[in-house]
Enzyme design. Structure first.
Site, PDB file in Angstrom:
ATOM      1  N   LYS A 110       0.886  -1.180   0.000  1.00 53.27           N
ATOM      2  CA  LYS A 110       0.000   0.000   0.000  1.00 53.27           C
ATOM      3  C   LYS A 110       0.911   1.215   0.000  1.00 53.27           C
ATOM      4  O   LYS A 110       1.309   1.719   1.060  1.00 53.27           O
ATOM      5  CB  LYS A 110      -0.915  -0.037   1.231  1.00 53.27           C
ATOM      6  CG  LYS A 110      -2.041   0.987   1.194  1.00 53.27           C
ATOM      7  CD  LYS A 110      -3.021   0.734   2.332  1.00 53.27           C
ATOM      8  CE  LYS A 110      -4.071   1.832   2.451  1.00 53.27           C
ATOM      9  NZ  LYS A 110      -5.042   1.869   1.374  1.00 53.27           N
TER      10      LYS A 110
HETATM   11  N1  PPE Z   1      -7.991  -1.281  -2.853  1.00 57.18           N
HETATM   12  C1  PPE Z   1      -7.465  -0.036  -2.793  1.00 57.18           C
HETATM   13  C2  PPE Z   1      -6.817   0.528  -3.992  1.00 57.18           C
HETATM   14  C3  PPE Z   1      -7.539   0.672  -1.592  1.00 57.18           C
HETATM   15  O1  PPE Z   1      -7.014   1.891  -1.529  1.00 57.18           O
HETATM   16  C4  PPE Z   1      -8.186   0.106  -0.481  1.00 57.18           C
HETATM   17  C5  PPE Z   1      -8.288   0.851   0.809  1.00 57.18           C
HETATM   18  C6  PPE Z   1      -8.727  -1.191  -0.600  1.00 57.18           C
HETATM   19  C7  PPE Z   1      -8.587  -1.854  -1.795  1.00 57.18           C
HETATM   20  C8  PPE Z   1      -9.369  -1.893   0.565  1.00 57.18           C
HETATM   21  O2  PPE Z   1      -8.422  -2.280   1.524  1.00 57.18           O
HETATM   22  P1  PPE Z   1      -8.773  -2.393   3.070  1.00 57.18           P
HETATM   23  O3  PPE Z   1      -8.962  -1.004   3.581  1.00 57.18           O
HETATM   24  O4  PPE Z   1      -7.614  -3.083   3.668  1.00 57.18           O
HETATM   25  O5  PPE Z   1     -10.026  -3.194   3.165  1.00 57.18           O
HETATM   26  N2  PPE Z   1      -8.294   2.248   0.703  1.00 57.18           N
HETATM   27  C9  PPE Z   1      -7.990   3.045   1.850  1.00 57.18           C
HETATM   28  C10 PPE Z   1      -7.688   4.467   1.486  1.00 57.18           C
HETATM   29  C11 PPE Z   1      -8.778   5.269   0.936  1.00 57.18           C
HETATM   30  C12 PPE Z   1      -8.365   6.707   0.771  1.00 57.18           C
HETATM   31  O6  PPE Z   1      -9.086   7.448   0.063  1.00 57.18           O
HETATM   32  O7  PPE Z   1      -7.361   7.120   1.357  1.00 57.18           O
HETATM   33  C13 PPE Z   1      -9.040   2.896   2.932  1.00 57.18           C
HETATM   34  O8  PPE Z   1     -10.148   2.431   2.669  1.00 57.18           O
HETATM   35  O9  PPE Z   1      -8.736   3.219   4.070  1.00 57.18           O
END
Ligand code: PPE
Length: 314
Positions: free
Chosen positions: A159
């Site tokens: 990430k």
């Molecule tokens: N894909 C992406 C590209 C992504 O950024 C997130 C989280 C997810 C999947 C889901 O991952 P998880 O949170 O572990 O379930 N995106 C984070 C950031 C958003 C933002 O605008 O900043 C979040 O949801 O916290």
């Protein structure tokens, strides 16, 4: 807009929100050299609790490891403790936490290795990511003209801040065209994920989500939903998903820490199913919120209480 809280954790110390500044020539500014997390702390029936803290800290450590940024001296347990302490120090009942590991100020040029690695954790209140209404009625989304990161370009299991330049293109294009969010395909043309969410598709009572090899972030909410569906005996598989499956699906939903579990009601203006939140999405949403709010037993040990806690062992 952000509402400041009192303190931010920086390399082991609490500093004032306004003092958490970096130099414009910090390596991260020119080259995007950061990895980060997004974590929610929920107000539960037994006080504030951080959801899936261990898994988020682990993914942060993994992201740092992939980018050779794990030269900082904090262990996973110390970082977890810092996050719990931060919520206490800021007296938050519920909040969103943003740990960031970045290449700081010192040297400039692509080679990052001489720069210090700085660790910050901030928290603030963050409401509903795709709007309150989308949670009940569903979001209108499009397929992006931008492709998700191809293998061997930027690693999607990390990430990293830089990945979000791609996400920003997806999100801005969607907004410019009147959609709430965009879904990117991977470099083979199959469904990957939203700009900030993983995606799930339901057809004939079976749930599908793209596998890790489809250029997705290994979402922790994704894992949560996979587990909850298995607990409910709903068939769920990780499978490559062709684009047109989105158009003929009975239900589609997004998952993410910020987005939680959000239904999708149309893709490219084609209604998904009946064009409203579907029954399986609603059931999973209900389960998800019951677990995070502590109204159902925490049978998987996903909540770490902020108050009266023990030292976290990881
Ligand atoms: N894909 C992406 C590209 C992504 O950024 C997130 C989280 C997810 C999947 C889901 O991952 P998880 O949170 O572990 O379930 N995106 C984070 C950031 C958003 C933002 O605008 O900043 C979040 O949801 O916290």
């Amino acid at each position: 807009m952000l509402t400041p809280t009192e303190k931010i954790w920086h390399n082991g110390k609490f500093i004032d929100w306004d003092d958490a500044r970096i130099h414009v020539l910090s390596h991260v500014v020119s080259y995007g050299s950061s990895v980060f997390e997004g974590i929610r702390c929920y107000e539960t029936t037994s006080g504030p609790a951080i959801f899936r803290l261990r898994e988020h800290v682990r993914r942060l450590m993994d992201s740092a490891h992939i980018y050779r940024m794990d030269s900082f001296s904090f262990t996973a347990s110390e970082l977890a403790d810092a996050m719990l302490d931060l919520v206490s120090v800021n007296r938050m009942r519920s909040c969103y936490l943003r740990p960031i590991v970045l290449r700081g100020y010192g040297d400039l040029g692509v080679n990052p290795l001489k720069n210090p690695v700085d660790v910050y954790v901030a928290c603030w209140e963050w409401g509903k990511y795709l709007g309150e209404e989308a949670l009940s009625s569903g979001a209108d989304v499009c397929i992006s003209s931008w492709t998700r990161l191809a293998p061997n370009t930027l690693p999607t299991l990390a990430k990293a801040g830089a990945n979000y330049m791609n996400s920003q293109l997806i999100r801005m294009e969607a907004i410019a065209n009147g959609y709430t969010e965009g879904i990117a395909l991977d470099s083979s043309g199959n469904v990957s994920e939203g700009s900030g969410e993983n995606i799930f598709v339901i057809r004939d009572g079976r749930i599908l989500t793209p596998p890790i090899g489809s250029s997705v972030l290994p979402g922790i909410t994704r894992d949560t939903v996979l587990t909850l569906a298995r607990d409910l005996n709903i068939p769920i598989v990780e499978s490559v998903i062709p684009r047109e499956m989105l158009y003929i699906a009975d239900e589609v939903f997004f998952t993410g820490t910020a987005a939680e579990v959000t239904p999708v009601r149309s893709v490219d203006r084609i209604p998904v199913g009946k064009g409203t939140r579907g029954p399986i999405t609603e059931l999973l949403q209900r389960e998800f919120f019951a677990v995070v709010n502590g109204t159902k037993p925490d049978r998987h040990g996903w909540l770490t209480a902020v108050e009266s806690r023990q030292t976290v062992s990881l």
